[in-house]
Design an enzyme around this catalytic site. Structure first.
Site, mmCIF file in Angstrom:
data_model
loop_
_atom_site.group_PDB
_atom_site.id
_atom_site.type_symbol
_atom_site.label_atom_id
_atom_site.label_comp_id
_atom_site.label_asym_id
_atom_site.label_seq_id
_atom_site.Cartn_x
_atom_site.Cartn_y
_atom_site.Cartn_z
ATOM 1 N N TYR A 26 0.800 -1.229 0.000
ATOM 2 C CA TYR A 26 0.000 0.000 0.000
ATOM 3 C C TYR A 26 0.836 1.285 0.000
ATOM 4 C CZ TYR A 26 -3.683 -3.328 1.061
ATOM 5 O OH TYR A 26 -4.552 -4.388 1.009
ATOM 6 N N ASN A 77 -13.343 3.323 -1.396
ATOM 7 C CA ASN A 77 -12.524 2.118 -1.251
ATOM 8 C C ASN A 77 -13.114 1.333 -0.087
ATOM 9 O OD1 ASN A 77 -10.692 0.107 -0.826
ATOM 10 N ND2 ASN A 77 -8.889 1.388 -1.145
ATOM 11 N N HIS A 83 -15.276 -7.513 -0.377
ATOM 12 C CA HIS A 83 -15.301 -8.925 -0.741
ATOM 13 C C HIS A 83 -16.480 -9.698 -0.138
ATOM 14 C CE1 HIS A 83 -11.504 -7.768 -2.326
ATOM 15 N NE2 HIS A 83 -10.977 -7.560 -1.145
ATOM 16 N N ASP A 90 -25.574 -2.932 -0.878
ATOM 17 C CA ASP A 90 -26.947 -2.402 -0.927
ATOM 18 C C ASP A 90 -26.962 -0.881 -0.772
ATOM 19 O OD1 ASP A 90 -28.083 -4.874 -1.305
ATOM 20 O OD2 ASP A 90 -28.776 -5.117 0.766
ATOM 21 N N HIS A 102 -9.471 0.530 -5.687
ATOM 22 C CA HIS A 102 -8.580 -0.333 -4.902
ATOM 23 C C HIS A 102 -7.154 0.053 -5.211
ATOM 24 C CE1 HIS A 102 -11.822 -2.861 -3.517
ATOM 25 N NE2 HIS A 102 -12.327 -2.761 -4.736
ATOM 26 N N ILE A 103 -6.398 0.298 -4.162
ATOM 27 C CA ILE A 103 -5.009 0.746 -4.317
ATOM 28 C C ILE A 103 -4.176 -0.345 -4.979
ATOM 29 C CG2 ILE A 103 -2.945 1.447 -3.024
ATOM 30 C CD1 ILE A 103 -5.033 2.365 -0.778
ATOM 31 N N SER A 104 -4.310 -1.554 -4.485
ATOM 32 C CA SER A 104 -3.540 -2.682 -5.024
ATOM 33 C C SER A 104 -4.321 -3.350 -6.153
ATOM 34 C CB SER A 104 -3.264 -3.696 -3.915
ATOM 35 O OG SER A 104 -4.483 -4.268 -3.455
ATOM 36 N N ARG A 113 -9.697 -12.011 -2.828
ATOM 37 C CA ARG A 113 -9.780 -10.585 -3.160
ATOM 38 C C ARG A 113 -10.255 -10.346 -4.599
ATOM 39 N NH1 ARG A 113 -7.056 -8.209 1.208
ATOM 40 N NH2 ARG A 113 -5.409 -9.541 2.002
HETATM 41 C C1 DQA Z 1 -7.905 -2.841 -0.919
HETATM 42 C C2 DQA Z 1 -7.847 -4.315 -1.309
HETATM 43 C C3 DQA Z 1 -8.619 -5.169 -0.319
HETATM 44 O O1 DQA Z 1 -8.542 -6.541 -0.689
HETATM 45 C C4 DQA Z 1 -8.042 -5.015 1.070
HETATM 46 O O2 DQA Z 1 -8.810 -5.762 1.997
HETATM 47 C C5 DQA Z 1 -7.888 -3.613 1.491
HETATM 48 C C6 DQA Z 1 -7.468 -2.608 0.513
HETATM 49 C C7 DQA Z 1 -7.020 -1.968 -1.828
HETATM 50 O O3 DQA Z 1 -7.194 -0.756 -1.785
HETATM 51 O O4 DQA Z 1 -6.146 -2.483 -2.543
HETATM 52 O O5 DQA Z 1 -8.015 -3.284 2.661
HETATM 53 O O6 DQA Z 1 -9.246 -2.391 -1.062
#
Ligand code: DQA
Length: 145
Positions: A26, A77, A83, A90, A102-104, A113
């Site tokens: 991250y 985010n 997940h 909803d 999503h950052i990653s 994920r």
């Molecule tokens: C996330 C990816 C998710 O799987 C993880 O639980 C996070 C961060 C991301 O920003 O990459 O907390 O949402």
């Protein structure tokens, strides 16, 4: 009161620990630094950006209701809730414009994920572009009527 268009950036569970949390995934930028950066990005785009983070699912649901009622675009985010939280999904379904970030690159990570229950209700999804994904989401919102 500002005439700038309001946007909420909502960060879910564990994202308050950015900078300290798995920096190899991250990065080293803290949540406070992200907030400062995104407020600046927003100003440059003519948006009044408010960034919030919570580790409480119900609080995020209430913020999404606020966005729905006031028709405020959202950059979201949902973190781990992406997940499995049908409650968040909803709530997202009620908001007219939501960009999920999503950052990653979740698709290069663990299998659990790979699926987001939220994405179906999001306007669009940005995955794996680091914190820059938030800026791209704001750019999209600024360009959207
Ligand atoms: C996330 C990816 C998710 O799987 C993880 O639980 C996070 C961060 C991301 O920003 O990459 O907390 O949402």
């Amino acid at each position: 009161m500002s005439d700038l268009r309001r946007v909420l950036v909502l960060n879910g569970v564990n994202l308050g620990r950015l900078g300290r949390r798995e920096p190899h995934i991250y990065g080293s930028v803290t949540h406070a630094q992200l907030v400062e950066h995104l407020v600046g990005t927003g100003t440059g785009l003519g948006l009044a950006v408010e960034v919030r983070q919570t580790d409480h699912e119900g609080e995020l649901v209430q913020w999404l209701h606020e966005a729905a009622d006031q028709e405020i675009p959202v950059v979201l985010n949902p973190a781990a809730w992406s997940h499995y939280s049908i409650a968040i999904a909803d709530a997202v379904a009620q908001v007219p414009l939501v960009v999920e970030v999503h950052i990653s690159n979740v698709h290069r990570r663990e299998e659990f994920r790979h699926h987001s229950v939220v994405s179906r209700y999001a306007t669009g999804v940005i995955v794996g572009l680091g914190l820059g994904g938030y800026d791209l989401a704001l750019t999209h919102i600024a360009a959207t009527a």
